[in-house]
Motif scaffolding. Structure first.
Motif, mmCIF file in Angstrom:
data_model
loop_
_atom_site.group_PDB
_atom_site.id
_atom_site.type_symbol
_atom_site.label_atom_id
_atom_site.label_comp_id
_atom_site.label_asym_id
_atom_site.label_seq_id
_atom_site.Cartn_x
_atom_site.Cartn_y
_atom_site.Cartn_z
ATOM 1 N N PRO A 59 66.111 6.026 84.468
ATOM 2 C CA PRO A 59 66.678 6.784 85.583
ATOM 3 C C PRO A 59 65.753 6.708 86.794
ATOM 4 O O PRO A 59 64.550 6.531 86.656
ATOM 5 N N THR A 60 66.333 6.830 87.992
ATOM 6 C CA THR A 60 65.526 6.765 89.209
ATOM 7 C C THR A 60 64.789 8.064 89.468
ATOM 8 O O THR A 60 63.787 8.076 90.175
ATOM 9 N N ALA A 61 65.240 9.172 88.921
ATOM 10 C CA ALA A 61 64.582 10.466 89.098
ATOM 11 C C ALA A 61 63.646 10.720 87.921
ATOM 12 O O ALA A 61 63.863 10.235 86.819
ATOM 13 N N SER A 62 62.589 11.486 88.171
ATOM 14 C CA SER A 62 61.666 11.882 87.104
ATOM 15 C C SER A 62 62.089 13.231 86.542
ATOM 16 O O SER A 62 62.638 14.064 87.250
ATOM 17 N N PRO A 63 61.785 13.494 85.258
ATOM 18 C CA PRO A 63 62.201 14.761 84.653
ATOM 19 C C PRO A 63 61.308 15.918 85.063
ATOM 20 O O PRO A 63 60.130 15.754 85.378
ATOM 21 N N LEU A 64 61.889 17.107 85.033
ATOM 22 C CA LEU A 64 61.157 18.348 85.225
ATOM 23 C C LEU A 64 60.591 18.768 83.873
ATOM 24 O O LEU A 64 61.287 18.732 82.864
ATOM 25 N N VAL A 65 59.325 19.152 83.852
ATOM 26 C CA VAL A 65 58.648 19.542 82.618
ATOM 27 C C VAL A 65 58.118 20.965 82.776
ATOM 28 O O VAL A 65 57.658 21.345 83.858
ATOM 29 N N TYR A 66 58.173 21.729 81.697
ATOM 30 C CA TYR A 66 57.695 23.115 81.701
ATOM 31 C C TYR A 66 56.563 23.237 80.693
ATOM 32 O O TYR A 66 56.685 22.813 79.545
ATOM 33 N N LYS A 67 55.422 23.783 81.146
ATOM 34 C CA LYS A 67 54.272 23.986 80.270
ATOM 35 C C LYS A 67 53.487 25.192 80.754
ATOM 36 O O LYS A 67 53.181 25.305 81.934
ATOM 37 N N ASN A 68 53.172 26.080 79.836
ATOM 38 C CA ASN A 68 52.358 27.257 80.113
ATOM 39 C C ASN A 68 52.864 28.045 81.320
ATOM 40 O O ASN A 68 52.125 28.359 82.240
ATOM 41 N N ARG A 69 54.170 28.311 81.310
ATOM 42 C CA ARG A 69 54.843 29.130 82.321
ATOM 43 C C ARG A 69 54.814 28.523 83.715
ATOM 44 O O ARG A 69 54.876 29.239 84.716
ATOM 45 N N ALA A 70 54.719 27.201 83.805
ATOM 46 C CA ALA A 70 54.711 26.532 85.114
ATOM 47 C C ALA A 70 55.483 25.214 84.995
ATOM 48 O O ALA A 70 55.549 24.601 83.930
ATOM 49 N N TYR A 71 56.048 24.787 86.123
ATOM 50 C CA TYR A 71 56.764 23.519 86.177
ATOM 51 C C TYR A 71 55.784 22.397 86.510
ATOM 52 O O TYR A 71 54.825 22.591 87.269
ATOM 53 N N HIS A 72 56.046 21.215 85.952
ATOM 54 C CA HIS A 72 55.206 20.042 86.182
ATOM 55 C C HIS A 72 56.107 18.844 86.445
ATOM 56 O O HIS A 72 57.254 18.806 86.014
ATOM 57 N N ARG A 73 55.544 17.875 87.148
ATOM 58 C CA ARG A 73 56.261 16.647 87.454
ATOM 59 C C ARG A 73 55.547 15.477 86.813
ATOM 60 O O ARG A 73 54.328 15.450 86.756
ATOM 61 N N ILE A 74 56.325 14.527 86.352
ATOM 62 C CA ILE A 74 55.762 13.321 85.759
ATOM 63 C C ILE A 74 55.993 12.191 86.744
ATOM 64 O O ILE A 74 57.121 11.935 87.145
ATOM 65 N N GLY A 75 54.944 11.521 87.123
ATOM 66 C CA GLY A 75 55.063 10.391 88.042
ATOM 67 C C GLY A 75 54.679 9.101 87.363
ATOM 68 O O GLY A 75 54.180 9.097 86.233
ATOM 69 N N ASN A 76 54.896 7.981 88.059
ATOM 70 C CA ASN A 76 54.542 6.688 87.488
ATOM 71 C C ASN A 76 53.049 6.582 87.202
ATOM 72 O O ASN A 76 52.621 5.867 86.310
#
Length: 194
Positions: free
Chosen positions: A173-190
């Protein structure tokens, strides 16, 4: 299969099995601490119930089997969405993109109309999907299993879509997924690839 209300479920067999295992177990807080530190993808589970959209944020969506194509999620029996899920035959699971943390927060908030601000579209079959999500499944509910104070809801995937890939299921997919860890959102990049 129609699920029973939580107060009518007989958990005595599970409780007896757990009592037979007299080893110490984690407290709820200890258990939650471990899972808070385990990253999870963020999804919105949505359906039509009595001609109105119902949805909630879930970080418990898992792949169960590729053949047949099965997935599952858990939902607390006290959730405001449980009555709709207990009667649903089909639903949609939208895996959120890294810029959709505001959508996750909205669908995790109780006591509001989670669909009022838009950002979703109905499939031809009626199930709501989140616009711009990385991907989505349309699925049929095959089982609702009471476990502890929650239900494990098992689904058979009927259709799917990956944003920006056309129909080729093996493309990224062209978009990266939203990730949740320790009550905060994170982004995964290349640049996070190992």
């Amino acid at each position: 299969m129609t699920a029973q209300p939580a107060e009518n479920i007989d958990l005595s067999a599970l409780e007896e099995l757990l009592a037979q295992q007299d080893e110490p177990q984690l407290s709820p807080d200890e258990f939650k601490t471990v899972f808070r530190n385990h990253p999870a993808g963020v999804a919105v589970v949505a359906l039509l119930h009595e001609d109105r959209p119902v949805g909630f944020t879930a970080t418990s969506v898992i792949s169960v089997s590729a053949a047949p194509p099965l997935l599952a999620f858990s939902l607390a029996s006290t959730s405001s969405s449980w009555p709709a899920i207990s009667e649903a035959s089909t639903l949609a699971v939208s895996f959120l993109a890294d810029h959709q943390d505001h959508i996750s927060a909205r669908f995790a908030t109780s006591g509001i109309d989670r669909f009022a601000d838009g950002g979703w579209s109905p499939l031809p079959t009626g199930e709501p999907v989140i616009d711009g999500a990385v991907s989505w499944f349309r699925a049929r509910v095959v089982q609702r299993t009471p476990i502890g104070d929650s239900y494990l809801v098992s689904l058979r995937a009927l259709a799917s879509h990956l944003t920006g890939t056309g129909v080729e299921a093996d493309q990224e997919p062209t978009a990266s997924p939203l990730v949740y860890k320790n009550r905060a959102y994170h982004r995964i990049g290349n640049d996070t690839t190992v």
